[in-house]
Motif scaffolding. Structure first.
Motif, short mmCIF file in Angstrom:
data_model
loop_
_atom_site.label_atom_id
_atom_site.label_comp_id
_atom_site.label_asym_id
_atom_site.label_seq_id
_atom_site.Cartn_x
_atom_site.Cartn_y
_atom_site.Cartn_z
N ARG A 166 1.11 1.06 9.90
CA ARG A 166 0.92 2.30 9.14
C ARG A 166 0.37 3.35 10.10
O ARG A 166 -0.62 3.12 10.76
CB ARG A 166 -0.04 2.09 8.00
CG ARG A 166 0.55 1.22 6.90
CD ARG A 166 -0.37 1.17 5.73
NE ARG A 166 -0.60 2.48 5.23
CZ ARG A 166 -0.74 2.78 3.95
NH1 ARG A 166 -0.68 1.84 3.07
NH2 ARG A 166 -0.96 4.00 3.56
N ARG A 202 1.70 6.24 -7.17
CA ARG A 202 0.27 6.28 -7.53
C ARG A 202 -0.01 6.57 -8.99
O ARG A 202 -0.94 6.03 -9.56
CB ARG A 202 -0.49 7.22 -6.62
CG ARG A 202 -0.32 8.69 -6.93
CD ARG A 202 -1.02 9.57 -5.95
NE ARG A 202 -0.12 9.72 -4.81
CZ ARG A 202 -0.51 9.89 -3.57
NH1 ARG A 202 -1.75 9.99 -3.28
NH2 ARG A 202 0.37 10.02 -2.62
N ASP A 209 0.99 4.18 -2.83
CA ASP A 209 0.92 5.61 -2.53
C ASP A 209 2.07 6.37 -3.16
O ASP A 209 1.89 7.45 -3.71
CB ASP A 209 0.94 5.84 -1.00
CG ASP A 209 -0.37 5.49 -0.34
OD1 ASP A 209 -1.38 5.32 -1.05
OD2 ASP A 209 -0.37 5.35 0.90
N THR A 210 3.26 5.78 -3.10
CA THR A 210 4.45 6.43 -3.64
C THR A 210 4.42 6.50 -5.15
O THR A 210 4.79 7.52 -5.74
CB THR A 210 5.72 5.66 -3.19
OG1 THR A 210 5.75 5.63 -1.77
CG2 THR A 210 6.98 6.32 -3.71
N ASP A 214 -1.15 6.11 9.33
CA ASP A 214 -2.40 6.70 8.89
C ASP A 214 -3.54 5.71 8.83
O ASP A 214 -4.62 6.04 8.40
CB ASP A 214 -2.22 7.35 7.52
CG ASP A 214 -1.78 6.36 6.45
OD1 ASP A 214 -1.96 6.65 5.27
OD2 ASP A 214 -1.22 5.29 6.80
N ARG A 215 -3.34 4.50 9.29
CA ARG A 215 -4.40 3.49 9.28
C ARG A 215 -4.97 3.32 10.65
O ARG A 215 -4.38 3.27 11.64
CB ARG A 215 -3.87 2.15 8.78
CG ARG A 215 -3.44 2.20 7.35
CD ARG A 215 -4.54 1.72 6.50
NE ARG A 215 -4.14 2.01 5.13
CZ ARG A 215 -4.94 1.92 4.13
NH1 ARG A 215 -6.16 1.56 4.28
NH2 ARG A 215 -4.55 2.19 2.93
N HIS A 246 -7.23 -1.50 -1.05
CA HIS A 246 -6.66 -0.47 -1.93
C HIS A 246 -7.62 0.68 -2.21
O HIS A 246 -7.27 1.84 -2.05
CB HIS A 246 -6.18 -1.09 -3.24
CG HIS A 246 -5.70 -0.08 -4.23
ND1 HIS A 246 -4.66 0.77 -3.96
CD2 HIS A 246 -6.11 0.22 -5.47
CE1 HIS A 246 -4.45 1.55 -5.00
NE2 HIS A 246 -5.32 1.23 -5.93
N ASP A 247 -8.80 0.41 -2.65
CA ASP A 247 -9.74 1.47 -3.00
C ASP A 247 -10.87 1.62 -1.99
O ASP A 247 -11.91 2.16 -2.30
CB ASP A 247 -10.34 1.21 -4.39
CG ASP A 247 -9.35 1.51 -5.49
OD1 ASP A 247 -8.51 2.41 -5.29
OD2 ASP A 247 -9.40 0.85 -6.53
N LEU A 253 0.83 -1.21 0.00
CA LEU A 253 0.00 0.00 0.00
C LEU A 253 0.87 1.26 0.00
O LEU A 253 0.53 2.24 -0.68
CB LEU A 253 -0.96 -0.02 1.19
CG LEU A 253 -2.05 -1.09 1.11
CD1 LEU A 253 -2.84 -1.16 2.41
CD2 LEU A 253 -2.98 -0.88 -0.08
N ASP A 254 1.98 1.24 0.72
CA ASP A 254 2.92 2.37 0.68
C ASP A 254 3.52 2.53 -0.72
O ASP A 254 3.68 3.65 -1.20
CB ASP A 254 4.04 2.18 1.71
CG ASP A 254 3.58 2.44 3.13
OD1 ASP A 254 2.51 3.07 3.32
OD2 ASP A 254 4.29 2.00 4.06
#
Length: 103
Positions: free
Chosen positions: A100, A45, A42-43, A102-103, A79-80, A38-39
């Protein structure tokens, strides 16, 4: 995986505790892989889609087939996912937010 366990004389309770510890460790490893993918998404994207990110990650960090399938399923499920919505199987409780911020 635990052939050496059969050769040792451990009580049933000790075996149960050992298996629980191993299961928790494997879950932590899977969650770490999921957070890393997931990181990566994000990186990168705008550079790669989720399928390509999973492919790249698993090329860099080969893993057992069943672990790879579990990581893939969890990444696809999260993911979404809309922000703030709980996704079944997401890290909650004791391990929530461990991997994480932010989770």
């Amino acid at each position: 995986m635990f052939d050496w366990l059969r050769r040792r004389r451990l009580s049933n309770e000790a075996k149960r505790k050992l298996l629980i510890a191993a299961a928790r460790a494997e879950e932590a490893i899977v969650e770490t892989h999921v957070a890393n993918v997931l990181d990566l998404l994000d990186t990168l994207r705008d550079e790669v889609d989720v399928d390509r990110a999973l492919e790249l990650y698993m090329e860099m960090l080969p893993m057992d087939e069943h672990v790879a399938a579990t990581v893939t399923n969890r990444v696809l499920a999260r993911h979404d996912a809309p922000a703030g919505r709980h996704v079944p199987g997401a890290a909650t409780g004791r391990y929530g937010g461990v991997f994480r911020e932010d989770r």
